[in-house]
Design an enzyme around this catalytic site. Structure first.
Site, PDB file in Angstrom:
ATOM      1  N   THR A 198       0.841  -1.197   0.000  1.00  0.00           N
ATOM      2  CA  THR A 198       0.000   0.000   0.000  1.00  0.00           C
ATOM      3  C   THR A 198       0.881   1.255   0.000  1.00  0.00           C
ATOM      4  O   THR A 198       2.098   1.178   0.192  1.00  0.00           O
ATOM      5  CB  THR A 198      -0.978  -0.001   1.198  1.00  0.00           C
ATOM      6  N   GLU A 206      -6.988  -7.920  -3.462  1.00  0.00           N
ATOM      7  CA  GLU A 206      -7.683  -7.403  -2.288  1.00  0.00           C
ATOM      8  C   GLU A 206      -8.581  -8.426  -1.606  1.00  0.00           C
ATOM      9  O   GLU A 206      -8.845  -8.322  -0.401  1.00  0.00           O
ATOM     10  CB  GLU A 206      -8.532  -6.187  -2.674  1.00  0.00           C
ATOM     11  N   ASP A 227      -7.923 -10.060   1.720  1.00  0.00           N
ATOM     12  CA  ASP A 227      -8.152  -9.349   2.981  1.00  0.00           C
ATOM     13  C   ASP A 227      -9.361  -9.899   3.729  1.00  0.00           C
ATOM     14  O   ASP A 227      -9.575  -9.571   4.902  1.00  0.00           O
ATOM     15  CB  ASP A 227      -8.361  -7.849   2.724  1.00  0.00           C
ATOM     16  N   SER A 241     -10.607  -3.332   5.632  1.00  0.00           N
ATOM     17  CA  SER A 241      -9.303  -2.716   5.404  1.00  0.00           C
ATOM     18  C   SER A 241      -8.774  -2.142   6.703  1.00  0.00           C
ATOM     19  O   SER A 241      -9.530  -1.867   7.639  1.00  0.00           O
ATOM     20  CB  SER A 241      -9.431  -1.596   4.368  1.00  0.00           C
ATOM     21  N   GLY A 267      -0.368  -2.812   5.697  1.00  0.00           N
ATOM     22  CA  GLY A 267      -1.344  -3.795   6.157  1.00  0.00           C
ATOM     23  C   GLY A 267      -1.973  -3.355   7.466  1.00  0.00           C
ATOM     24  O   GLY A 267      -2.267  -2.176   7.676  1.00  0.00           O
TER      25      GLY A 267
END
Length: 597
Positions: free
Chosen positions: A412, A451, A454, A475, A497
């Site tokens: 990220t 994604e 996650d 998230s 993360g």
């Protein structure tokens, strides 16, 4: 009230569809960056540095090219939202293993015109064919490097919504700096090289990825020039056709084809699962405006991102717990984070009925603060009961078993931008793991996200983060803006993360409780407690604080780096301080529009 039309840059559409910004009809005193004689106006490349102070606007990202793209937009009359989209698209070129048009993210924006904080949710969604058991039993690494992990991209819809609601540029104009960087190329640094090298084995297993990122079968060498003409062409067409090209057109069809039949290199033995995405999933996607989270800490209003992000709620709850304690130090920071993560894991996800108001209430925080003593709590701390009925301190009920969370990496990226009118953007953008799912869409020059890993893989009855059709995975991204007396005080955020939450929280504790300046608060060694038996910590943190905290019951697991934060603080007399990492992830880039008034 500012008339945004006055901020519109003049633009000339050139042959081939590119857009050239020209100087806006605004005053440009001698020495101002918009003046013809100013070094920045003549294409002079400024030095990459982690701290910059000045006036008129500020930018901090992990990358000099992205920071320059944002600053150029500000210089030509664009606002913070315009600059954020330009920087995000540029990061898709220079930081393609963390950001890109096939990813998603969260924007927190302070609008100086009305003094309000807004947020835009561009989180990816699961395909309608995904169920609670779709990931169950699959080894994590196999799930990551697959079509199954790719969520419906949110970034492009988010960019269009942000520009339409709050910007002054078209998407076509905002993409132009990224097109230029992708076309002319940029210098490969150690971080870029290392990220390719760390992913080389899986990149080699996809023909399109190997062709782009392993030229000659090896990672691009440090100091070489890396160009991505396919991505430049993709951005040009996206600017011309708009988001419908992705969500209802040919680009979307190519993404779906890649997800459903990944371009595996002949002879590869990797088990690459196909994905569930359909074009109807793309057509159904929407970026969403959501109310921000808000807590008040020592007279400051702290705004963050609401679910499906757990960033705003977890940072906010931890701050409330700390405010309820008589003293705040590193022990209290770790314990407040432990408790907030216990509640995050039980209650927060993309589900109806998240008890957000109670999770962020002072009553709940005081009840949770009762559990903070002189020694570290037994692992795992139990989740609380945010039910609106709070009592004086009492012994905690025993917690059940919890799985240990894997160490979190640098994935990220985050940026902060402020403009001449006082608008502020804090923006996390991501494709999830470093390198996403490892698959470049053939001929398009960008990686797909992973994604959907996650989500909780299951089985876990009652877990708010189990996958489901159209659901957004929980998230930890925590873009944060702080106001004091209704005016911006600072903005901060980080990649990493689940350590994003603890990084943002620790920076705020460093700044407000431990007496550090913002550059000191951001550079200080970090530790991340997420309701696990061991606290992930950088070696310098263990060296500096380990003995004292170990004596209080904390157990540490060394990790090289945690986060790669960016921040901006509003100092006295209108002076801005932009701050990026001095060392982590190769160091970041802070710039200001002008150093003097």
């Amino acid at each position: 009230m500012i008339d945004r039309r006055l901020a519109l840059p003049l633009a000339v559409v050139l042959a081939g569809g590119s857009v050239l910004f020209t100087q806006p009809a605004l005053a440009s005193p001698a020495g101002h960056p918009m003046s013809p004689g100013h070094p920045a106006a003549s294409g002079h490349r400024v030095e990459k540095k982690p701290v910059a102070e000045g006036y008129g606007g500020a930018v901090a990202t992990v990358d000099l090219d992205a920071s320059q793209a944002a600053l150029d937009v500000l210089r030509r009359g664009g606002n913070a939202v315009d600059a954020a989209v330009a920087a995000a698209a540029t990061l898709g070129v220079t930081e393609p293993f963390s950001a890109g048009l096939a990813g998603g993210g969260f924007i927190v924006y302070y609008d100086a015109r009305n003094g309000k904080v807004h947020t835009i949710d561009g989180r990816e969604t699961a395909p309608k064919a995904m169920t609670a058991s779709s990931l169950e039993g699959i080894p994590f690494d196999e799930a990551v490097t697959s079509g199954l992990s790719a969520g419906v991209p949110g970034s492009v819809a988010q960019w269009e919504l942000a520009l339409r609601r709050f910007g002054t540029l078209s998407l076509r104009q905002a993409l132009q700096p990224a097109i230029e960087v992708a076309s002319r190329g940029f210098t490969v640094d150690q971080t870029f090289h290392d990220q390719v090298a760390a992913n080389a084995a899986r990149f080699a297993d996809f023909t399109s990825t190997a062709r782009l990122y392993l030229p000659g079968g090896a990672p691009p060498r440090v100091g070489s020039t890396f160009r991505n003409p396919e991505l430049a062409a993709t951005y040009r067409t996206l600017g011309r056709e708009g988001g419908d090209w992705l969500y209802r057109g040919r680009l979307g069809a190519e993404i779906v084809a890649t997800v459903k039949k990944p371009p595996v290199t002949p002879g590869s033995t990797r088990n690459v699962r196909p994905g569930l995405m359909e074009q109807s999933d793309l057509a159904a996607y929407r970026a969403l405006e959501r109310p921000p989270t808000k807590v008040t800490y020592r007279g400051m209003d702290v705004y963050g991102m609401a679910p499906p992000s757990s960033g705003g709620s977890t940072v906010g709850e931890a701050l409330n717990i700390l405010e309820a304690l008589p003293d705040v130090g590193l022990h209290e920071y770790l314990e407040a984070s432990r408790l907030a993560f216990a509640d995050r894991n039980k209650y927060v996800g993309d589900v109806p009925g998240v008890p957000l108001e109670q999770l962020l209430s002072d009553g709940f925080a005081k009840e949770r603060a009762c559990l903070v003593g002189d020694r570290a709590m037994p692992n795992p701390a139990p989740a609380g009961s945010p039910d609106g009925s709070y009592e004086p301190c009492r012994p905690a009920a025993p917690a059940g078993e919890t799985a240990e969370e894997a160490p979190q990496g640098p994935e990220t990226t985050h940026m902060v931008i402020t403009d001449r009118w006082g608008g502020v953007v804090a923006y996390n953008i991501t494709i999830e793991s470093t390198g996403g799912n490892g698959i470049v869409v053939p001929g398009r020059g960008f990686l797909l996200n992973n994604e959907l890993t996650d989500f909780t893989f299951g089985p876990a009855a009652g877990d708010p983060n189990l996958p489901g059709p159209g659901k957004r995975p929980r998230s930890s991204m925590a873009p944060t803006i702080v106001l004091k007396n209704g005016r911006p005080l600072l903005a901060v955020g980080s990649p990493g993360g689940a350590t994003i939450i603890t990084t943002v929280l620790q920076i705020l504790v460093n700044r407000w409780e431990l007496g550090m300046t913002m550059p000191e608060a951001l550079a200080a060694p970090r530790a991340s407690q997420r309701n696990t038996a061991q606290t992930q910590a950088e070696p310098a943190f263990i060296e500096r604080h380990g003995a004292e905290l170990t004596a209080r019951g904390h157990v540490f697991a060394p990790t090289p780096e945690i986060g790669a934060a960016t921040a901006v603080e509003f100092l006295r007399d209108g002076r801005l301080q932009a701050v990026a990492e001095p060392v982590r992830r190769g160091g970041g880039s802070a710039l200001v529009l002008r150093e003097r008034r």
